[in-house]
Motif scaffolding. Structure first.
Motif, PDB file in Angstrom:
ATOM      1  N   ARG A  79      27.624  52.649  38.638  1.00  0.00           N
ATOM      2  CA  ARG A  79      28.667  53.677  38.754  1.00  0.00           C
ATOM      3  C   ARG A  79      28.163  54.863  39.566  1.00  0.00           C
ATOM      4  O   ARG A  79      27.038  55.329  39.388  1.00  0.00           O
ATOM      5  N   TRP A 105      37.357  51.399  42.650  1.00  0.00           N
ATOM      6  CA  TRP A 105      37.617  50.648  41.416  1.00  0.00           C
ATOM      7  C   TRP A 105      38.555  49.469  41.650  1.00  0.00           C
ATOM      8  O   TRP A 105      38.620  48.555  40.835  1.00  0.00           O
ATOM      9  N   THR A 106      39.288  49.487  42.768  1.00  0.00           N
ATOM     10  CA  THR A 106      40.185  48.373  43.071  1.00  0.00           C
ATOM     11  C   THR A 106      39.455  47.175  43.674  1.00  0.00           C
ATOM     12  O   THR A 106      40.067  46.114  43.836  1.00  0.00           O
ATOM     13  N   GLY A 110      34.603  46.617  41.132  1.00  0.00           N
ATOM     14  CA  GLY A 110      35.177  47.726  40.377  1.00  0.00           C
ATOM     15  C   GLY A 110      36.085  47.253  39.252  1.00  0.00           C
ATOM     16  O   GLY A 110      36.057  47.784  38.142  1.00  0.00           O
ATOM     17  N   ARG A 111      36.869  46.216  39.535  1.00  0.00           N
ATOM     18  CA  ARG A 111      37.754  45.676  38.500  1.00  0.00           C
ATOM     19  C   ARG A 111      36.948  45.021  37.381  1.00  0.00           C
ATOM     20  O   ARG A 111      37.309  45.106  36.195  1.00  0.00           O
ATOM     21  N   TRP A 113      33.917  45.946  36.417  1.00  0.00           N
ATOM     22  CA  TRP A 113      33.322  47.041  35.629  1.00  0.00           C
ATOM     23  C   TRP A 113      34.351  47.586  34.647  1.00  0.00           C
ATOM     24  O   TRP A 113      34.066  47.742  33.461  1.00  0.00           O
ATOM     25  N   ARG A 114      35.529  47.903  35.156  1.00  0.00           N
ATOM     26  CA  ARG A 114      36.532  48.566  34.320  1.00  0.00           C
ATOM     27  C   ARG A 114      37.082  47.655  33.231  1.00  0.00           C
ATOM     28  O   ARG A 114      37.364  48.113  32.120  1.00  0.00           O
ATOM     29  N   SER A 115      37.239  46.386  33.535  1.00  0.00           N
ATOM     30  CA  SER A 115      37.769  45.459  32.531  1.00  0.00           C
ATOM     31  C   SER A 115      36.683  44.952  31.598  1.00  0.00           C
ATOM     32  O   SER A 115      36.975  44.478  30.495  1.00  0.00           O
ATOM     33  N   GLU A 151      27.715  48.770  26.399  1.00  0.00           N
ATOM     34  CA  GLU A 151      28.355  49.537  27.467  1.00  0.00           C
ATOM     35  C   GLU A 151      28.015  48.922  28.822  1.00  0.00           C
ATOM     36  O   GLU A 151      26.860  48.596  29.100  1.00  0.00           O
TER      37      GLU A 151
END
Length: 391
Positions: A79, A105-106, A110-111, A113-115, A151
């Motif tokens: 990040r 993030w798109t 990135g997707r 990581w976020r999901s 995390e």
């Protein structure tokens, strides 16, 4: 440094990788043998990673190990300090990629990581979020989140000119999960070591932690992995960091407001409200603690416990809710387990209800509506599965 932290044999890891998927592999005997051979190499790679003593070394070695297994182009991303996407941390091949360039993030990584989930793109031409690396032709892309103590802290990205079989995707996902276990074990052992060194804490622990929430400037001595882990939590709380160390990691350097690459001195505590002494040298940590005490600055230090006067517990936060758990110096693992149990038992939808509950309480207080406050209290307790409060 260099000691074997958790011995892992290739045979034991191979069993983890193959597991129940072994009987599900179709195709010709030649294909099956090729896939099993690749998994044996993955097991050997895990064995090599398990002998590395730090998180930084594991993440640096990871792409090169996988590239040696002919797994295409492999990168590790983390990040960005600004939180606007991901930065390239390590790559299996040298390439022209600006250090400050951010993957949004798109993007595929990135997707992931976020999901917090693996994402596989069989044909990158069909994915509008895919961003190619310069000079690296690619057909498929597999992004795997690496979790440390639950995390996501990095993404392992594999790109290849040939599609990955479902068997290979499954075992690479297991591989990434096991790497996360290695990172978590390393972090837990380091935390245990630091906790054991803190022999005594000041009696007023709660008041010290409350004082720490008012910090407007932070002093950090030691620019390595321990300092980086502490810094992430402080940054989330809005702290302004000053880092003083002969060597500073790129992640910490990018996040700090001030960076001084030199040994720490007494004057570095000027204007500081809270100090973290995270150097590898116990004598340096002790000296920082002495200077901090003389300056009236709270100090958390990783050397002798009697020299420091601040302890941080295991923290859980969701929107405006904040909970912290501490078991004292003896059982940091218990504090972490209590935090995780607390988070796991909370009912779904709690965050969505907070604004409404807050507005109702403020309205009831404004109107001096005691019945409204009582009804709100009962609703909250019922939502959490608790009996009515005794008035």
């Amino acid at each position: 440094a260099g000691a074997l932290l958790w011995p892992i044999s290739a045979a034991s890891v191979l069993a983890v990788l193959a597991g129940s998927a072994l009987h599900g592999l179709g195709g010709s005997p030649a294909l099956q043998e090729r896939e099993r051979g690749a998994d044996r190499l993955l097991a050997e790679a895990l064995g090599a990673l398990s002998q590395l003593p730090t998180r930084a070394e594991i993440l640096e070695r990871l792409p090169k190990l996988l590239a040696e297994l002919s797994l295409g182009h492999v990168t590790v991303l983390t990040r960005s300090p600004a939180g606007d996407g991901l930065l390239l941390l390590h790559s299996s091949f040298p390439m022209e990629w600006p250090a400050e360039r951010v993957l949004p993030w798109t993007s595929v990584c990135g997707r992931s990581w976020r999901s917090g989930q693996p994402i596989y793109v069989a044909d990158v031409r069909s994915d509008p979020g895919y961003l190619p690396y310069p000079g690296r032709p690619t057909r498929c892309d597999l992004a795997l989140p690496l979790r440390q103590q639950g995390e996501v802290t990095a993404v392992l990205n594999l790109e290849d000119t040939l599609p990955l079989s479902p068997w290979r995707q499954s075992n690479l996902t297991r591989f990434a999960t096991t790497v996360g276990h290695l990172l978590s074990t390393l972090a837990e052992r380091e935390e245990a070591r630091l906790s054991q060194e803190l022999a005594r804490s000041m009696a007023g622990q709660s008041s010290l932690e409350q004082a720490a929430e008012q910090v407007d400037r932070q002093l950090r001595e030691g620019g390595g992995e321990v300092a980086g882990r502490r810094a992430r939590g402080l940054l989330r709380a809005g702290a302004v960091l000053r880092v003083v160390a002969p060597e500073v990691s790129p992640e910490l350097s990018a996040a700090a407001a001030e960076v001084h690459r030199r040994p720490v001195c007494r004057e570095d505590l000027s204007g500081v409200r809270l100090a973290f002494a995270c150097a590898d040298s116990a004598s340096v940590n002790d000296q920082v603690a002495i200077w901090a005490r003389e300056a009236g600055v709270f100090c958390n230090q990783t050397g002798q416990a009697e020299s420091g006067d601040l302890r941080l517990g295991a923290t859980w936060q969701q929107q405006s809710l904040l909970a912290q758990f501490s078991s004292g110096r003896e059982l940091p693992f218990l504090a972490q387990a209590l935090r995780d149990h607390f988070a796991a038992t909370l009912p779904a939808g709690l965050g969505e209800r907070l604004p409404g509950w807050t507005a109702r309480r403020e309205r009831s207080l404004e109107l001096e509506d005691r019945d409204g406050l009582s009804a709100l209290r009962s609703e909250i307790r019922a939502f959490l599965g608790l009996p009515e409060a005794v008035q």
